[in-house]
Design a protein around this motif. Structure first.
Motif, mmCIF file in Angstrom:
data_model
loop_
_atom_site.group_PDB
_atom_site.id
_atom_site.type_symbol
_atom_site.label_atom_id
_atom_site.label_comp_id
_atom_site.label_asym_id
_atom_site.label_seq_id
_atom_site.Cartn_x
_atom_site.Cartn_y
_atom_site.Cartn_z
ATOM 1 N N ASP A 219 -3.012 -2.626 8.949
ATOM 2 C CA ASP A 219 -2.269 -1.431 8.509
ATOM 3 C C ASP A 219 -2.594 -1.111 7.055
ATOM 4 O O ASP A 219 -2.712 0.058 6.677
ATOM 5 N N LEU A 220 -2.713 -2.156 6.228
ATOM 6 C CA LEU A 220 -3.029 -1.971 4.808
ATOM 7 C C LEU A 220 -4.400 -1.340 4.644
ATOM 8 O O LEU A 220 -4.580 -0.400 3.876
ATOM 9 N N ALA B 116 3.214 1.685 -4.039
ATOM 10 C CA ALA B 116 4.294 0.714 -3.832
ATOM 11 C C ALA B 116 4.327 0.197 -2.394
ATOM 12 O O ALA B 116 4.516 -1.000 -2.158
ATOM 13 N N ALA B 117 4.129 1.079 -1.406
ATOM 14 C CA ALA B 117 4.162 0.651 -0.007
ATOM 15 C C ALA B 117 2.997 -0.290 0.297
ATOM 16 O O ALA B 117 3.156 -1.278 1.015
ATOM 17 N N GLN B 118 1.823 0.013 -0.268
ATOM 18 C CA GLN B 118 0.654 -0.828 -0.036
ATOM 19 C C GLN B 118 0.816 -2.185 -0.718
ATOM 20 O O GLN B 118 0.410 -3.215 -0.167
ATOM 21 N N LEU C 235 3.039 -4.220 1.503
ATOM 22 C CA LEU C 235 2.293 -4.736 2.665
ATOM 23 C C LEU C 235 1.429 -5.928 2.272
ATOM 24 O O LEU C 235 1.370 -6.935 2.983
ATOM 25 N N ALA C 236 0.725 -5.808 1.131
ATOM 26 C CA ALA C 236 -0.146 -6.897 0.683
ATOM 27 C C ALA C 236 0.662 -8.166 0.419
ATOM 28 O O ALA C 236 0.238 -9.278 0.763
ATOM 29 N N SER C 237 1.848 -8.002 -0.174
ATOM 30 C CA SER C 237 2.703 -9.158 -0.447
ATOM 31 C C SER C 237 3.153 -9.831 0.859
ATOM 32 O O SER C 237 3.152 -11.061 0.969
#
Length: 197
Positions: free
Chosen positions: A192-193, A151-153, A156-158
Motif C-alpha cells: 500500500d505504501l 503523514a499517512a505514508q 504506514l512505514a512505521s
C-alpha cells in the motif's frame, strides 16, 4: 362535489383528551389544598397507654358523651425513620495512584505463550511464507526510504517496521504462525505504501 365535515379543534378527540387532562389536574390541585392549612395528626404518648380502657359496646348516654369530651387526647410519640440520604453518606473515594514497579517485577519470568502445534510440513511452509513476506516488505520499505513522505505514508512505514520486528521476534521464539501473520501484514501495508508513492 363532496363536502368534508370540518371539525373544530375543540371537537377533536385529541383536544377533548387534553381538556379532560387539564380539568383533572386543576381539580387535583384544588382538592389537595394548601399544605400549611392541613391539620397535623397529633402523636400518641405510648407511656400513657396503660390508662386507656376499652369501652363496652352499648347505648351511649349523655354521661358518656361528657366523658368523651373530658377524656385526654392521646398522641403517638414515634420518631421519624432515618433519612436514606443520611445513611448513604460515606467518605470520598481515595485517588488511585499508580504504584512504582518494584524490583521484583523485573525478576519475574514472562508468562508462557501458547503456540499451536504444527506438523513439520506446516512449519516449513510457514517459514517459507514468512521469509518471502519479510523480503517483500523490506524491499518496499527500502524503496520508500529516499522519498519525501506525507503523514499517512509515514504512519504506514512505521506500522510496516513494527510488523517486521514482530515477525522476526516471533520467528526467533519459534512461533511460526504468529511470525507468518505479522510478516503478511507487513507485506500488505508495504505494498500500500509503494502504491501511494
Amino acid at each position: 362535489m363532496k363536502h368534508r365535515a370540518i371539525q373544530s379543534p375543540a371537537g377533536s378527540p385529541r383536544a377533548r383528551t387534553r381538556l379532560l387532562l387539564v380539568i383533572l389536574c386543576a381539580s387535583a390541585v384544588a382538592v389537595s389544598g394548601c399544605a400549611e392549612r392541613k391539620a397535623k395528626a397529633k402523636t400518641f404518648p405510648w407511656s400513657t397507654a396503660a390508662v386507656v380502657r376499652p369501652r363496652p359496646l352499648g347505648v351511649l348516654t349523655a354521661a358518656s358523651d361528657q366523658a368523651d369530651e373530658a377524656s385526654p387526647e392521646f398522641q403517638i410519640d414515634v420518631p421519624p425513620p432515618p433519612s436514606p440520604l443520611a445513611i448513604a453518606t460515606s467518605a470520598p473515594q481515595r485517588p488511585r495512584v499508580p504504584t512504582a514497579p518494584s524490583q521484583n517485577a523485573a525478576a519475574r519470568p514472562e508468562p508462557p505463550q501458547i503456540m499451536p502445534q504444527l506438523t513439520p510440513e506446516e512449519t516449513t511452509a510457514a517459514q517459507q511464507q514468512t521469509n518471502v513476506s519479510l523480503s517483500i516488505a523490506e524491499r518496499n520499505i527500502a524503496a520508500a526510504k529516499g522519498k519525501t513522505l506525507n503523514a499517512a505514508q509515514l504512519d504506514l512505514a512505521s506500522k510496516v517496521r513494527s510488523f517486521i520486528t514482530e515477525a522476526r521476534e516471533s520467528a526467533h521464539a519459534g512461533d511460526w504462525m504468529r511470525a507468518r501473520s505479522a510478516a503478511k501484514k507487513a507485506q500488505v501495508l508495504s505494498e500500500d505504501l509503494v502504491r501511494s508513492l
